[in-house]
Design an enzyme around this catalytic site. Structure first.
Site, mmCIF file in Angstrom:
data_model
loop_
_atom_site.group_PDB
_atom_site.id
_atom_site.type_symbol
_atom_site.label_atom_id
_atom_site.label_comp_id
_atom_site.label_asym_id
_atom_site.label_seq_id
_atom_site.Cartn_x
_atom_site.Cartn_y
_atom_site.Cartn_z
ATOM 1 N N ASP A 99 0.757 -1.173 -0.087
ATOM 2 C CA ASP A 99 0.070 0.001 -0.039
ATOM 3 C C ASP A 99 0.729 1.088 0.060
ATOM 4 O O ASP A 99 2.102 1.229 0.408
ATOM 5 C CB ASP A 99 -0.859 0.002 1.209
ATOM 6 N N GLU A 100 0.391 2.472 -0.376
ATOM 7 C CA GLU A 100 1.012 3.433 -0.385
ATOM 8 C C GLU A 100 2.323 3.663 -0.748
ATOM 9 O O GLU A 100 3.401 4.186 -0.193
ATOM 10 C CB GLU A 100 0.902 4.237 0.868
ATOM 11 N N VAL A 101 2.473 3.164 -2.063
ATOM 12 C CA VAL A 101 4.284 3.099 -2.678
ATOM 13 C C VAL A 101 4.422 4.583 -2.991
ATOM 14 O O VAL A 101 4.385 4.759 -4.235
ATOM 15 C CB VAL A 101 4.139 2.075 -3.753
#
Length: 452
Positions: A155-157
């Protein structure tokens, strides 16, 4: 033999209900887990998602990832044993792309960052990056033999595509940021599937949401992973969720998961859990579940974030979030929060009321910051304020001592120190400063002949 949990699952659209333990902040001692796992089960959970981060006892060249109070291998085995005793399926979580601060903050691994200055995202172009992730996965799986699922994060790269190698790669047609993302996800998931054939990778879905259906279906990712659709808001876009579910199904994903939140999602430094917000979040997810085909959602993960990222402050501690967790799990089981469900929760927790309590700071119209700077106060108000302030300071000081002792039973020393410094000591200092200003304002002063 039919277990109590399988009976409870009958009325819930979510057959799997996992409580998320976020160990990147305030990791509880194992003795505390032995107390709350039975409660998780009694409230309706049948699994735990454990995000170990730096609390996992990494060995060899990964030993530098360990936190000071990281669990030992024997403690991990004890946690798994406690989970088995309470019929809680354990799914470990290993971040493998974004939120890699606990790995990439180390100088020895900083060369694997996507952007040199930022430790949150892994460079997907380097073979050494994939080797690092494989080694982390293998060590975690070695202590979780037989795990049916492994959550690989993703997530949230943030800043993906902004590294120098990525910039050059993206200049070549038909390369895209979506392709860069999917190729790393595929490499990670392929390793899990090949090395552990009975283990299915789970993955947060936010990096997949904006990728077109044809691009998703053209990759191998839908055959390799089960995405977890997360949304922690009190007002979900129900139609949008239904469309997203449809897109994922058409792309080839056979099963999906939902993720709600019972704490840690309403403010980076939140100290008290707003139960009403989380109750509404779960009622909304029940509506989503009711609007999609029955064989779509395998389960729901009730996230309980402890930090927004590795470097942020602590939000609500796990014990503080337990009443919210109880409400949320019972809502998932019973479909609503009617009076009988509320009574069940209060009975489980041994409390008389779920109404939220909060301390209100002493605010007065007669000793505002303006007055305090000028040491101005009506003598009558000194008589009114000072005894109450002294009493409050005495009670707060005593409570702080009791709180510290209680925290020490559940958490490690670094957590206790951080939480007291963030949430208790500032209040004590404000009260002491208030009393000092009162004392100075109470002294006789020479009249300047001017109004305040």
């Amino acid at each position: 033999m039919t277990s109590k949990n399988s009976e409870m699952s009958g009325s819930s659209p979510f057959k799997m209900r996992l409580v998320h333990l976020d160990l990147k902040g305030a990791p509880p001692k194992v003795c505390y887990l032995s107390e709350i796992f039975p409660l998780f089960r009694a409230l309706g959970a049948n699994g735990v998602l454990i995000e170990y981060e730096d609390m996992f006892p990494y060995e060899g060249h990964l030993r530098l990832l360990r936190a000071k109070h990281a669990y030992s291998p024997s403690e991990i085995k004890e946690i798994l044993h406690l989970a088995t005793l309470n019929e809680l399926e354990v799914i470990p979580l290993v971040q493998t792309f974004g939120h890699m601060e606990f790995v990439l903050k180390h100088e020895a691994l900083a060369h694997l960052r996507e952007v040199a200055h930022f430790p949150n995202t892994l460079n997907p172009h380097k073979e050494e990056s994939l080797a690092l992730v494989r080694a982390m996965i293998d060590q975690v799986m070695e202590l979780h033999p037989g795990a049916r699922w492994l959550h690989v994060g993703c997530d949230e790269v943030y800043y993906l595509g902004e590294g120098e190698t990525s910039r050059q790669w993206l200049q070549q047609e038909p390369n895209s940021k979506a392709e860069l993302c999917l190729s790393h996800m595929e490499a990670v998931a392929s390793h899990v599937r090949a090395r552990y054939p009975t283990t299915t990778p789970l993955m947060w879905d936010d990096m997949l949401r904006d990728i077109p259906e044809d691009q998703l279906s053209g990759s191998r990712v839908p055959q390799l992973v089960e995405p977890v659709l997360w949304d922690y808001g009190a007002d979900l876009d129900l139609h949008g969720k239904a469309l997203l579910v449809e897109k994922y199904r058409k792309s080839g994903f056979s099963w999906l998961w939902a993720a709600s939140a019972f704490k840690g999602a309403t403010g980076v430094n939140q100290s008290l859990t707003p139960i009403e917000h989380h109750l509404r979040n779960h009622l909304q997810w029940l509506q989503v579940a009711g609007s999609v085909p029955a064989d779509t959602l395998r389960g729901i993960i009730l996230t309980g974030w402890q930090r927004y990222d590795h470097f942020s402050v602590l939000c609500e501690l796990l014990p503080v979030g337990i009443p919210s967790l109880a409400v949320c799990l019972q809502v998932l089981l019973h479909g609503d929060f009617a009076e009988n469900v509320k009574a069940r929760v209060e009975n489980f927790l041994g409390i008389s009321s779920l109404e939220e309590m909060s301390f209100r700071r002493y605010v007065t119209g007669w000793f505002s910051p303006y007055h305090r700077r000028r040491k101005l106060i009506h003598p009558v108000m000194i008589e009114h304020i000072q005894p109450q302030a002294l009493s409050l300071l005495a009670r707060w000081s005593a409570l702080a001592g009791e709180l510290e002792a209680a925290l020490q039973r559940v958490f490690y020393p670094d957590t206790v120190e951080e939480w007291l410094e963030e949430n208790v000591h500032p209040s004590l200092r404000r009260l002491q400063a208030l009393l000092q200003d009162l004392g100075e304002a109470a002294r006789p002063r020479q009249d300047s002949g001017q109004d305040p």
